[in-house]
Design a protein around this motif. Structure first.
Motif, mmCIF file in Angstrom:
data_model
loop_
_atom_site.group_PDB
_atom_site.id
_atom_site.type_symbol
_atom_site.label_atom_id
_atom_site.label_comp_id
_atom_site.label_asym_id
_atom_site.label_seq_id
_atom_site.Cartn_x
_atom_site.Cartn_y
_atom_site.Cartn_z
ATOM 1 N N ALA A 233 -2.432 2.907 8.602
ATOM 2 C CA ALA A 233 -1.244 3.582 8.055
ATOM 3 C C ALA A 233 -0.469 2.636 7.149
ATOM 4 C CB ALA A 233 -0.356 4.081 9.190
ATOM 5 N N ILE A 234 -1.038 1.440 6.905
ATOM 6 C CA ILE A 234 -0.404 0.414 6.073
ATOM 7 C C ILE A 234 -1.313 0.102 4.885
ATOM 8 C CG2 ILE A 234 0.441 -1.972 5.994
ATOM 9 C CD1 ILE A 234 2.097 -0.245 7.845
ATOM 10 N N ALA A 235 -0.724 0.061 3.701
ATOM 11 C CA ALA A 235 -1.430 -0.367 2.497
ATOM 12 C C ALA A 235 -0.883 -1.724 2.082
ATOM 13 C CB ALA A 235 -1.218 0.644 1.373
ATOM 14 N N TYR A 236 -1.710 -2.506 1.415
ATOM 15 C CA TYR A 236 -1.323 -3.845 0.963
ATOM 16 C C TYR A 236 -1.370 -3.927 -0.551
ATOM 17 C CZ TYR A 236 -1.549 -5.441 5.744
ATOM 18 O OH TYR A 236 -1.315 -5.604 7.083
ATOM 19 N N VAL A 237 -0.252 -4.307 -1.135
ATOM 20 C CA VAL A 237 -0.210 -4.607 -2.562
ATOM 21 C C VAL A 237 -0.807 -5.996 -2.726
ATOM 22 C CG1 VAL A 237 1.312 -5.078 -4.527
ATOM 23 C CG2 VAL A 237 1.788 -3.142 -3.004
ATOM 24 N N TRP A 238 -1.643 -6.167 -3.729
ATOM 25 C CA TRP A 238 -2.314 -7.455 -3.933
ATOM 26 C C TRP A 238 -2.481 -7.698 -5.437
ATOM 27 C CZ3 TRP A 238 -6.793 -7.607 -6.722
ATOM 28 C CH2 TRP A 238 -7.443 -6.392 -6.917
ATOM 29 N N GLY A 239 -2.786 -8.924 -5.780
ATOM 30 C CA GLY A 239 -3.174 -9.262 -7.138
ATOM 31 C C GLY A 239 -2.088 -9.164 -8.187
ATOM 32 N N MET A 240 -0.835 -9.201 -7.780
ATOM 33 C CA MET A 240 0.252 -9.095 -8.758
ATOM 34 C C MET A 240 0.271 -10.347 -9.642
ATOM 35 S SD MET A 240 1.930 -6.197 -8.299
ATOM 36 C CE MET A 240 3.494 -6.536 -9.090
ATOM 37 N N TRP A 241 0.248 -10.116 -10.954
ATOM 38 C CA TRP A 241 0.288 -11.237 -11.902
ATOM 39 C C TRP A 241 0.709 -10.726 -13.260
ATOM 40 C CZ3 TRP A 241 -2.783 -12.143 -16.359
ATOM 41 C CH2 TRP A 241 -2.621 -13.406 -16.938
ATOM 42 N N THR A 242 1.477 -11.542 -13.971
ATOM 43 C CA THR A 242 1.852 -11.261 -15.356
ATOM 44 C C THR A 242 1.519 -12.497 -16.184
ATOM 45 O OG1 THR A 242 3.663 -9.832 -14.633
ATOM 46 C CG2 THR A 242 3.740 -10.612 -16.907
ATOM 47 N N ALA A 243 0.898 -12.267 -17.341
ATOM 48 C CA ALA A 243 0.547 -13.365 -18.242
ATOM 49 C C ALA A 243 1.815 -14.104 -18.660
ATOM 50 C CB ALA A 243 -0.172 -12.819 -19.474
ATOM 51 N N PRO A 244 1.748 -15.431 -18.769
ATOM 52 C CA PRO A 244 2.944 -16.207 -19.113
ATOM 53 C C PRO A 244 3.664 -15.702 -20.367
ATOM 54 C CG PRO A 244 1.164 -17.672 -18.498
ATOM 55 C CD PRO A 244 0.580 -16.283 -18.554
ATOM 56 N N GLU A 245 2.899 -15.313 -21.378
ATOM 57 C CA GLU A 245 3.526 -14.863 -22.623
ATOM 58 C C GLU A 245 4.179 -13.484 -22.497
ATOM 59 O OE1 GLU A 245 -0.803 -13.564 -22.754
ATOM 60 O OE2 GLU A 245 0.269 -15.368 -22.114
ATOM 61 N N ALA A 246 3.908 -12.764 -21.393
ATOM 62 C CA ALA A 246 4.471 -11.427 -21.194
ATOM 63 C C ALA A 246 5.546 -11.392 -20.112
ATOM 64 C CB ALA A 246 3.344 -10.451 -20.849
ATOM 65 N N VAL B 86 3.934 1.099 -5.144
ATOM 66 C CA VAL B 86 4.680 1.581 -3.974
ATOM 67 C C VAL B 86 4.706 3.105 -3.959
ATOM 68 C CG1 VAL B 86 7.002 1.731 -2.973
ATOM 69 C CG2 VAL B 86 6.043 -0.502 -3.586
ATOM 70 N N ASN B 87 4.912 3.718 -5.113
ATOM 71 C CA ASN B 87 4.923 5.182 -5.172
ATOM 72 C C ASN B 87 3.571 5.780 -4.801
ATOM 73 O OD1 ASN B 87 7.634 5.387 -5.813
ATOM 74 N ND2 ASN B 87 7.272 5.379 -8.016
ATOM 75 N N LEU B 88 2.480 5.128 -5.201
ATOM 76 C CA LEU B 88 1.150 5.586 -4.788
ATOM 77 C C LEU B 88 1.027 5.567 -3.272
ATOM 78 C CD1 LEU B 88 -1.103 3.737 -7.395
ATOM 79 C CD2 LEU B 88 -0.910 6.212 -7.134
ATOM 80 N N CYS B 89 1.545 4.522 -2.658
ATOM 81 C CA CYS B 89 1.494 4.411 -1.195
ATOM 82 C C CYS B 89 2.372 5.473 -0.539
ATOM 83 C CB CYS B 89 1.936 3.020 -0.761
ATOM 84 S SG CYS B 89 0.823 1.707 -1.305
ATOM 85 N N ARG B 90 3.559 5.669 -1.067
ATOM 86 C CA ARG B 90 4.462 6.693 -0.513
ATOM 87 C C ARG B 90 3.829 8.075 -0.599
ATOM 88 N NH1 ARG B 90 9.911 4.391 -3.254
ATOM 89 N NH2 ARG B 90 10.588 3.083 -1.516
ATOM 90 N N ALA C 253 -8.690 2.557 -3.859
ATOM 91 C CA ALA C 253 -7.845 1.357 -3.945
ATOM 92 C C ALA C 253 -7.540 1.086 -5.417
ATOM 93 C CB ALA C 253 -8.549 0.164 -3.307
ATOM 94 N N PRO C 254 -6.530 1.760 -5.968
ATOM 95 C CA PRO C 254 -6.284 1.625 -7.407
ATOM 96 C C PRO C 254 -5.827 0.225 -7.820
ATOM 97 C CG PRO C 254 -4.545 2.904 -6.382
ATOM 98 C CD PRO C 254 -5.572 2.645 -5.330
ATOM 99 N N ILE C 255 -6.272 -0.158 -9.006
ATOM 100 C CA ILE C 255 -5.822 -1.381 -9.656
ATOM 101 C C ILE C 255 -5.194 -0.946 -10.973
ATOM 102 C CG2 ILE C 255 -6.477 -3.609 -10.632
ATOM 103 C CD1 ILE C 255 -9.017 -3.424 -8.804
ATOM 104 N N MET D 38 -1.187 -7.198 -13.985
ATOM 105 C CA MET D 38 -2.020 -6.393 -13.101
ATOM 106 C C MET D 38 -1.455 -6.393 -11.695
ATOM 107 S SD MET D 38 -5.372 -8.582 -12.106
ATOM 108 C CE MET D 38 -5.235 -9.974 -10.981
ATOM 109 N N GLY D 39 -1.941 -5.446 -10.918
ATOM 110 C CA GLY D 39 -1.621 -5.347 -9.498
ATOM 111 C C GLY D 39 -2.462 -4.235 -8.901
ATOM 112 N N GLY D 40 -2.738 -4.350 -7.622
ATOM 113 C CA GLY D 40 -3.545 -3.333 -6.961
ATOM 114 C C GLY D 40 -3.006 -3.022 -5.582
ATOM 115 N N VAL D 41 -3.610 -2.043 -4.961
ATOM 116 C CA VAL D 41 -3.249 -1.684 -3.596
ATOM 117 C C VAL D 41 -4.539 -1.404 -2.830
ATOM 118 C CG1 VAL D 41 -2.900 0.791 -4.067
ATOM 119 C CG2 VAL D 41 -1.690 -0.283 -2.179
ATOM 120 N N PHE D 42 -4.562 -1.863 -1.586
ATOM 121 C CA PHE D 42 -5.726 -1.704 -0.728
ATOM 122 C C PHE D 42 -5.263 -1.186 0.622
ATOM 123 C CE2 PHE D 42 -8.248 -3.549 2.763
ATOM 124 C CZ PHE D 42 -9.450 -2.903 2.522
ATOM 125 N N THR D 43 -5.965 -0.196 1.137
ATOM 126 C CA THR D 43 -5.655 0.332 2.467
ATOM 127 C C THR D 43 -6.862 0.099 3.365
ATOM 128 O OG1 THR D 43 -4.337 2.073 1.437
ATOM 129 C CG2 THR D 43 -4.876 2.347 3.764
#
Length: 159
Positions: free
Chosen positions: A78-91, A105-109, A54-56, A68-73
Motif C-alpha cells: 500500500a506504499i509507493a516509493y519515489v526514486w531517482g529524483m535528479w535535475t541537471a545542474p544547468e536546469a 505524488v498525484n499518481l500515487c494518490r 512503475a512510471p518514470i 527525472m523521477g520515478g515511482v515504484f510500488t
C-alpha cells in the motif's frame, strides 16, 4: 525553450539511459547504484525499467532530458516509493523537481497509495524540497548501498 514532461516508454530507453548516467555522474552519492553498474546495463535492462506500472517521468528541455523521477510500488504494498529524483545542474532552480514530485505524488494518490522516499544524509536541497511537499522522517536510516559510509533516511508523505 520548449519544456515538456513526459512518461518514459520502452522506445525512450536511450533517453532514460542518458539521463540516468548523467545523474549518476553528477550526483553519485544520491543513488543506490553506481555509475559503473549503470554503464554495464544492457538495452534489455533499460527497456525493462520502462515497463509495468512503475512510471518514470522526465522533463525535456528542447528534447534533452533535464530532470527525472520515478515511482515504484512493491508487490502487494500500500506504499509507493519515489526514486531517482535528479535535475541537471544547468536546469536547477526552474522548479522541475517540484513539478515531478507533485506529479509522482498525484499518481500515487490516484492509486490510494502512501508515499515514501529516501534522501541521502547531507543532501539539504532535496530535504528542503521534500519537507516543502509534506514529507516527514519515519526515523528509519540505512546505508546508501553496500560499502558506503553514507546513510539514507526514509521520509513519508504526511497529509
Amino acid at each position: 525553450m520548449n519544456v515538456e514532461v513526459r512518461t518514459i516508454t520502452a522506445d525512450d530507453w536511450p533517453l532514460l539511459r542518458d539521463v540516468s548516467l548523467r545523474a549518476l555522474a553528477d550526483s553519485p552519492d544520491a543513488f543506490r547504484r553506481t555509475l559503473a553498474e549503470a554503464q554495464a546495463f544492457t538495452e534489455d535492462f533499460w527497456r525493462q525499467q520502462t515497463e509495468g506500472s512503475a512510471p518514470i517521468l522526465v522533463v525535456l528541455e528542447d528534447g534533452r532530458g533535464a530532470a527525472m523521477g520515478g515511482v515504484f510500488t512493491p508487490p502487494d504494498s500500500a506504499i509507493a516509493y519515489v526514486w531517482g529524483m535528479w535535475t541537471a545542474p544547468e536546469a536547477r532552480g526552474r522548479g522541475y523537481a517540484a513539478r515531478l514530485l507533485t506529479d509522482l505524488v498525484n499518481l500515487c494518490r490516484d492509486r490510494d497509495l502512501g508515499v515514501r522516499l529516501h534522501v541521502t544524509e547531507g543532501n539539504q536541497a532535496a530535504r528542503r524540497l521534500y519537507a516543502a511537499h509534506g514529507f516527514k522522517s519515519t526515523g528509519v536510516w540505512e546505508p546508501l548501498r553496500g560499502g558506503s559510509a553514507l546513510q539514507v533516511e526514509e521520509l513519508q508523505l504526511v497529509e
